[in-house]
Design an enzyme around this catalytic site. Structure first.
Site, PDB file in Angstrom:
ATOM      1  N   ILE A   1      -3.368  26.440  77.570  1.00 51.94           N
ATOM      2  CA  ILE A   1      -2.848  26.608  78.917  1.00 51.94           C
ATOM      3  C   ILE A   1      -2.702  25.223  79.524  1.00 51.94           C
ATOM      4  O   ILE A   1      -3.318  24.268  79.069  1.00 51.94           O
ATOM      5  CB  ILE A   1      -3.755  27.512  79.791  1.00 51.94           C
ATOM      6  CG1 ILE A   1      -5.203  27.022  79.785  1.00 51.94           C
ATOM      7  CG2 ILE A   1      -3.689  28.960  79.332  1.00 51.94           C
ATOM      8  CD1 ILE A   1      -6.147  27.864  80.658  1.00 51.94           C
ATOM      9  N   ASP A   2      -1.868  25.107  80.532  1.00 50.85           N
ATOM     10  CA  ASP A   2      -1.553  23.797  81.101  1.00 50.85           C
ATOM     11  C   ASP A   2      -2.786  23.120  81.707  1.00 50.85           C
ATOM     12  O   ASP A   2      -3.748  23.781  82.102  1.00 50.85           O
ATOM     13  CB  ASP A   2      -0.473  23.934  82.182  1.00 50.85           C
ATOM     14  CG  ASP A   2       0.850  24.436  81.632  1.00 50.85           C
ATOM     15  OD1 ASP A   2       1.109  24.200  80.435  1.00 50.85           O
ATOM     16  OD2 ASP A   2       1.611  25.060  82.389  1.00 50.85           O
ATOM     17  N   ARG A   3      -2.686  21.827  81.816  1.00 51.19           N
ATOM     18  CA  ARG A   3      -3.791  21.012  82.354  1.00 51.19           C
ATOM     19  C   ARG A   3      -4.309  21.537  83.695  1.00 51.19           C
ATOM     20  O   ARG A   3      -5.524  21.616  83.920  1.00 51.19           O
ATOM     21  CB  ARG A   3      -3.304  19.566  82.502  1.00 51.19           C
ATOM     22  CG  ARG A   3      -4.302  18.648  83.177  1.00 51.19           C
ATOM     23  CD  ARG A   3      -3.774  17.234  83.236  1.00 51.19           C
ATOM     24  NE  ARG A   3      -4.752  16.324  83.796  1.00 51.19           N
ATOM     25  CZ  ARG A   3      -4.728  15.003  83.635  1.00 51.19           C
ATOM     26  NH1 ARG A   3      -3.771  14.446  82.935  1.00 51.19           N
ATOM     27  NH2 ARG A   3      -5.661  14.249  84.170  1.00 51.19           N
TER      28      ARG A   3
ATOM     29  N   THR B   1      -3.784  24.547  85.012  1.00 50.99           N
ATOM     30  CA  THR B   1      -4.017  25.989  85.032  1.00 50.99           C
ATOM     31  C   THR B   1      -5.469  26.229  84.633  1.00 50.99           C
ATOM     32  O   THR B   1      -5.965  25.630  83.692  1.00 50.99           O
ATOM     33  CB  THR B   1      -3.076  26.708  84.037  1.00 50.99           C
ATOM     34  OG1 THR B   1      -1.718  26.491  84.430  1.00 50.99           O
ATOM     35  CG2 THR B   1      -3.359  28.203  84.005  1.00 50.99           C
TER      36      THR B   1
ATOM     37  N   ARG C   1       5.541  29.734  85.427  1.00 50.17           N
ATOM     38  CA  ARG C   1       6.043  28.726  86.364  1.00 50.17           C
ATOM     39  C   ARG C   1       7.569  28.715  86.389  1.00 50.17           C
ATOM     40  O   ARG C   1       8.194  28.665  87.455  1.00 50.17           O
ATOM     41  CB  ARG C   1       5.494  27.349  85.987  1.00 50.17           C
ATOM     42  CG  ARG C   1       3.976  27.268  86.056  1.00 50.17           C
ATOM     43  CD  ARG C   1       3.437  26.023  85.370  1.00 50.17           C
ATOM     44  NE  ARG C   1       3.916  24.800  86.014  1.00 50.17           N
ATOM     45  CZ  ARG C   1       3.736  23.585  85.509  1.00 50.17           C
ATOM     46  NH1 ARG C   1       3.120  23.444  84.339  1.00 50.17           N
ATOM     47  NH2 ARG C   1       4.176  22.529  86.156  1.00 50.17           N
TER      48      ARG C   1
END
Length: 312
Positions: free
Chosen positions: A138-140, A142, A239
């Site tokens: 998962i994104d930094r 998130t 997103r």
């Protein structure tokens, strides 16, 4: 030295060589590839060309890439918020601002460094030394639940479920604007943005099927708190999809307004639930991560019709 051969098809006709390569080799920056082209490391139909060369259908591109020595990744004693653990799997609640795995220029303070310290040598090796145990990410910015595989058997079985889109993945987010419908489905393919390499976009060339189900949890002051369930798992899917219907995530300066509320670090997105078939028992296992404090504070402020606090 490693060599890569690519054959250009009609979808890439008239595209610049450097842009074509940066799209095909996603882990290589455009400036790095321009340097390789300038040094003669890229041939089109056996001839050296400039980075501005326009591709033609059936061009054969040969790239000679220097061998890169993988850096040593060290175990680091970084606290983990462990939600569940057994002999095969480790579920953690990833905090905001933590990168999942090491990458160029960022080889420490990642989730992998922390997991290596916690698990010692009990991690799957399928994804190499930079991503031990990592089967998804998962994104930094998130937060939320992420599964780590502690052996190759578990890794393969979880990866098969990811590929089949059978894993339950529910997220909660706060988006800009008030959604009119109580629920809906965004079915729009996602691919690499045609001009901004670090971004994704809907309905572009080489896009892959992407589907997001969303449901309104609460309508707030100029915002909406929603739950999203992924049917697919494309890069930045929630997103990109929410931005495509003009409701970008609060704090997302990549797909939304360039200015974020004071002290808000990145998108307001939380991976709440992850459910899968356990690789050893065959039973369904579902793990939930509580909403982080910053997210709860924003909801409290908005529900009281107040501006987002600068002290979150």
């Amino acid at each position: 030295m490693s060599q890569i051969r690519l054959l250009v098809d009609e979808t890439n006709m008239d595209e610049r060589l450097d842009r074509f390569l940066s799209g095909m080799l996603e882990n290589k920056s455009r400036s790095y590839l321009q340097k390789i082209i300038k040094e003669g490391g890229v041939l089109v139909n056996g001839k050296a060309v400039k980075a501005s060369y326009r591709m033609e259908a059936e061009d054969e591109v040969t790239i000679d890439l220097p061998e890169l020595t993988e850096p040593e990744i060290l175990a680091e004693n970084i606290p983990l918020d462990i939600l569940y653990e057994d002999e095969d799997l480790l579920f953690v609640n990833k905090p905001k601002g933590m990168v999942v795995h090491p990458a160029f220029g960022h080889y420490s303070q990642t989730l992998v460094n922390a997991v290596m310290y916690h698990c010692k040598d009990r991690l799957s090796g399928i994804n190499g030394v930079l991503r031990p145990g990592i089967v998804h990410r998962i994104d930094r910015d998130t937060t939320g639940v992420l599964v780590i595989c502690k052996n190759d058997m578990a890794h393969r079985k979880v990866a098969e479920q990811l590929k089949a889109h059978s894993i339950t993945r529910r997220y909660e987010a706060i988006v800009l604007g008030v959604l009119k419908e109580d629920e809906g489905v965004i079915d729009a393919p996602i691919g690499r943005h045609p001009t901004e390499r670090k971004k994704m976009a809907v309905n572009v060339k080489n896009a892959k099927t992407a589907k997001t189900h969303y449901k309104v949890l609460q309508r707030l002051h100029n915002y909406t708190w929603i739950c999203c369930e992924l049917e697919t798992g494309r890069t930045h899917q929630i997103r990109v999809h929410m931005s495509s219907i003009h409701h970008p995530l609060l704090g997302d300066t990549v797909y939304g307004p360039s200015k974020s509320p004071s002290h808000l670090q990145g998108q307001t997105l939380h991976a709440k639930v992850l459910g899968l078939i356990h690789p050893s028992t065959g039973a369904y296992l579902e793990i939930e991560a509580p909403l982080p404090t910053y997210f709860q504070k924003i909801l409290k402020n908005l529900s009281e019709n107040r501006k987002i606090s600068s002290n979150i």
